[in-house]
Design an enzyme around this catalytic site. Structure first.
Site, PDB file in Angstrom:
ATOM      1  N   GLU A 173     -21.677   0.718 -15.799  1.00 67.89           N
ATOM      2  CA  GLU A 173     -22.380   0.557 -14.521  1.00 67.89           C
ATOM      3  C   GLU A 173     -21.805  -0.580 -13.691  1.00 67.89           C
ATOM      4  O   GLU A 173     -21.920  -0.582 -12.467  1.00 67.89           O
ATOM      5  CB  GLU A 173     -23.876   0.290 -14.755  1.00 67.89           C
ATOM      6  CG  GLU A 173     -24.689   1.554 -14.919  1.00 67.89           C
ATOM      7  CD  GLU A 173     -26.197   1.334 -14.805  1.00 67.89           C
ATOM      8  OE1 GLU A 173     -26.912   2.327 -14.828  1.00 67.89           O
ATOM      9  OE2 GLU A 173     -26.655   0.170 -14.696  1.00 67.89           O
ATOM     10  N   HIS A 204     -13.245  10.020 -39.161  1.00 66.11           N
ATOM     11  CA  HIS A 204     -13.171  11.403 -39.640  1.00 66.11           C
ATOM     12  C   HIS A 204     -13.538  12.394 -38.542  1.00 66.11           C
ATOM     13  O   HIS A 204     -13.796  13.558 -38.815  1.00 66.11           O
ATOM     14  CB  HIS A 204     -14.079  11.578 -40.867  1.00 66.11           C
ATOM     15  CG  HIS A 204     -13.631  10.706 -42.008  1.00 66.11           C
ATOM     16  ND1 HIS A 204     -12.948  11.195 -43.097  1.00 66.11           N
ATOM     17  CD2 HIS A 204     -13.739   9.366 -42.191  1.00 66.11           C
ATOM     18  CE1 HIS A 204     -12.669  10.190 -43.921  1.00 66.11           C
ATOM     19  NE2 HIS A 204     -13.132   9.067 -43.391  1.00 66.11           N
ATOM     20  N   LYS A 263     -30.984  11.069  -8.925  1.00 64.49           N
ATOM     21  CA  LYS A 263     -32.422  10.848  -8.675  1.00 64.49           C
ATOM     22  C   LYS A 263     -32.865  11.594  -7.427  1.00 64.49           C
ATOM     23  O   LYS A 263     -33.901  12.245  -7.426  1.00 64.49           O
ATOM     24  CB  LYS A 263     -32.694   9.350  -8.469  1.00 64.49           C
ATOM     25  CG  LYS A 263     -32.706   8.536  -9.730  1.00 64.49           C
ATOM     26  CD  LYS A 263     -33.224   7.144  -9.408  1.00 64.49           C
ATOM     27  CE  LYS A 263     -32.882   6.165 -10.480  1.00 64.49           C
ATOM     28  NZ  LYS A 263     -33.134   4.778 -10.092  1.00 64.49           N
TER      29      LYS A 263
HETATM   30  O1  PA5 Z   1     -28.862  -1.763 -15.061  1.00 64.36           O
HETATM   31  C1  PA5 Z   1     -29.677  -1.262 -14.313  1.00 64.36           C
HETATM   32  O2  PA5 Z   1     -30.080  -1.833 -13.311  1.00 64.36           O
HETATM   33  C2  PA5 Z   1     -30.290   0.088 -14.630  1.00 64.36           C
HETATM   34  O3  PA5 Z   1     -29.763   0.642 -15.781  1.00 64.36           O
HETATM   35  C3  PA5 Z   1     -31.791  -0.053 -14.812  1.00 64.36           C
HETATM   36  O4  PA5 Z   1     -32.044  -0.956 -15.852  1.00 64.36           O
HETATM   37  C4  PA5 Z   1     -32.455   1.282 -15.120  1.00 64.36           C
HETATM   38  O5  PA5 Z   1     -32.137   2.210 -14.113  1.00 64.36           O
HETATM   39  C5  PA5 Z   1     -33.963   1.126 -15.212  1.00 64.36           C
HETATM   40  O6  PA5 Z   1     -34.463   0.590 -14.035  1.00 64.36           O
HETATM   41  P1  PA5 Z   1     -35.891  -0.046 -13.955  1.00 64.36           P
HETATM   42  O7  PA5 Z   1     -35.971  -1.199 -14.860  1.00 64.36           O
HETATM   43  O8  PA5 Z   1     -36.060  -0.431 -12.523  1.00 64.36           O
HETATM   44  O9  PA5 Z   1     -36.876   1.030 -14.358  1.00 64.36           O
END
Ligand code: PA5
Length: 445
Positions: A285, A306, A420
């Site tokens: 990310e 393996h 989303k």
């Molecule tokens: O790293 C990030 O920001 C995302 O992976 C969020 O942690 C994830 O989308 C969950 O978001 P939230 O904590 O707002 O529910």
């Protein structure tokens, strides 16, 4: 103390590559330290291991003790950065079989990280006749998967304990002021913990997001923070290649530029599996944007030797490996001697499992390197809370450096929104009507 070692890297990268990277790394380092780089509003994690809310930390410990006292299970509801860190640490330090073990601390079930009805029903069934509490975690407070899961587990708590009883068993970790979860928690009077404004989800394991579930599982969170603070000091004070995060960020950047866009993180301990998942989210990310970024993959050795071992040894030469070594196991087991030696294994009789594992590690290192896959080794001090705190901060700091080397914002995740929006449209969420018609047409409906 954690260290980064490069194995025969001169066969893969022209040397010395470090000199040209010093100004870039120094600039990245300065931007992380003073928050002046792109996404700088989300660099609160850089100083967090020392500069955290001590009163809240004490409340986390008190809440953990309360949950340990009144619950046989804790349901932790969250996804992405609100999930993987706690799961990684608990698996690594308490075992992937934690819930199956005889212990004084509650079982920990992770929910809200998918949309499987079967997974949800299974945990609801496992909770029958079991006193439990819920820690719902969402920084935005609006993420669909955890919000849906929370409806089910909140309803179960209220059915079992009444609204007042449930109130004593719900802990919400969210933004200090905004979002649906925060409003709900305030209206219902649930105990809340804060995801700091300046810490993004995937950098939040050392906030209440990770610390409450980790403490409930009995891990020493002082030691975890202490280890992170040691690494934080090392990264802050050592703006040079003496810093392991500099060495790691530099070599992976150079390998990427030399035509290796895939990094495989490997570990020889199955307990590390969810730390690998945590690392994949952190790097995927943070770096994967603007058409750039290393693709983070993971393998669990020796099991995956393996399966994926064939590809790594012999497939497309577009990858490198980073191997996390966790040192000596907590238990020493020795191969028994067998008088008949029917399996021909007596040459190993009396040897420890660690001895055999370490030879497998060396054999793999030599084979993969000879097969054309560069290897980076991250030597962790061991497998304690302190060691893991160091490792977490090391990976986070190197990730921030890496993002700035690539000239991307390591602290946003705009790409996550695309699915989303489509999901909301297809589910008929108000406000998405036009998009729904367009998507239905594309799906030939
Ligand atoms: O790293 C990030 O920001 C995302 O992976 C969020 O942690 C994830 O989308 C969950 O978001 P939230 O904590 O707002 O529910």
């Amino acid at each position: 103390m954690l260290d980064v070692k490069l194995f025969q890297m001169e066969n893969f990268l022209s040397q010395p590559y470090e000199d040209t990277l010093v100004p870039l790394l120094k600039s990245a380092h300065d931007r992380l330290q003073d928050g002046s780089g792109v996404g700088g509003d989300f660099t609160g994690w850089v100083h967090l291991p020392r500069d955290y809310d001590k009163a809240e930390f004490a409340r986390i410990k008190a809440a953990a003790a309360r949950i340990q006292g009144n619950s046989q299970a804790l349901v932790v509801i969250g996804i992405g950065g609100s999930y993987l860190g706690a799961r990684g640490v608990i698996d690594c330090l308490c075992s992937p079989n934690y819930n199956l073990k005889k212990k004084k601390t509650p079982n920990v079930y992770f929910m809200g990280n998918g949309l499987s009805a079967d997974a949800m029903q299974e945990v609801l069934d496992l909770l029958e006749g079991v006193d439990f509490s819920v820690n719902v975690i969402s920084k935005s407070g609006t993420t669909t998967e955890p919000a849906v899961a929370f409806r089910f587990f909140r309803a179960e708590l209220e059915k079992r304990y009444g609204k007042a009883g449930a109130k004593e068993r719900i802990y919400a970790t969210t933004d200090k002021a905004r979002g649906a979860l925060k409003s709900l928690a305030t209206a219902e009077g649930w105990e809340t913990f804060v995801v700091p404004d300046d810490v993004g989800g995937r950098y939040s394991v050392l906030t209440a997001v990770g610390l409450l579930p980790i403490a409930v599982a009995g891990v020493d969170i002082d030691a975890l923070m202490g280890g992170a603070a040691e690494m934080m000091d090392r990264c802050a004070d050592t703006a040079s290649f003496d810093c392991p995060a500099w060495r790691y960020a530099a070599v992976r950047y150079e390998l990427y530029r030399a035509g290796r866009p895939i990094e495989i993180l490997a570990c020889f301990d199955p307990a590390f599996r969810f730390m690998l998942e945590w690392w994949k989210q952190l790097y995927g990310e943070s770096e994967g944007k603007d058409g750039k970024g290393l693709f983070p993959a993971s393998v669990e050795f020796t099991a995956d030797l393996h399966s994926m071992g064939q590809y790594i040894q012999d497939g497309c030469r577009n990858m490198f490996e980073t191997v996390v070594r966790l040192g000596a196991s907590g238990h020493q087991l020795y191969v028994p001697r067998d008088e008949t030696d029917g399996d021909g294994l007596n040459f190993l009789a009396g040897e420890s499992m660690d001895f055999i594992r370490d030879r497998a590690m060396e054999g793999t290192l030599l084979a993969h390197t000879e097969g054309g896959v560069p290897n980076v080794i991250v030597e962790a001090g061991g497998k304690t809370a302190r060691d893991l705190g160091q490792l977490i901060y090391f990976f986070e700091y190197a990730c921030g450096l890496s993002g700035y080397l690539l000239e991307v914002n390591p602290f946003d995740q705009p790409g996550v929104e695309a699915y989303k929006k489509n999901m909301f449209a297809l589910l008929g969420k108000p406000g998405y009507e036009d998009r729904k018609a367009e998507l239905e047409a594309k799906l030939n409906r």
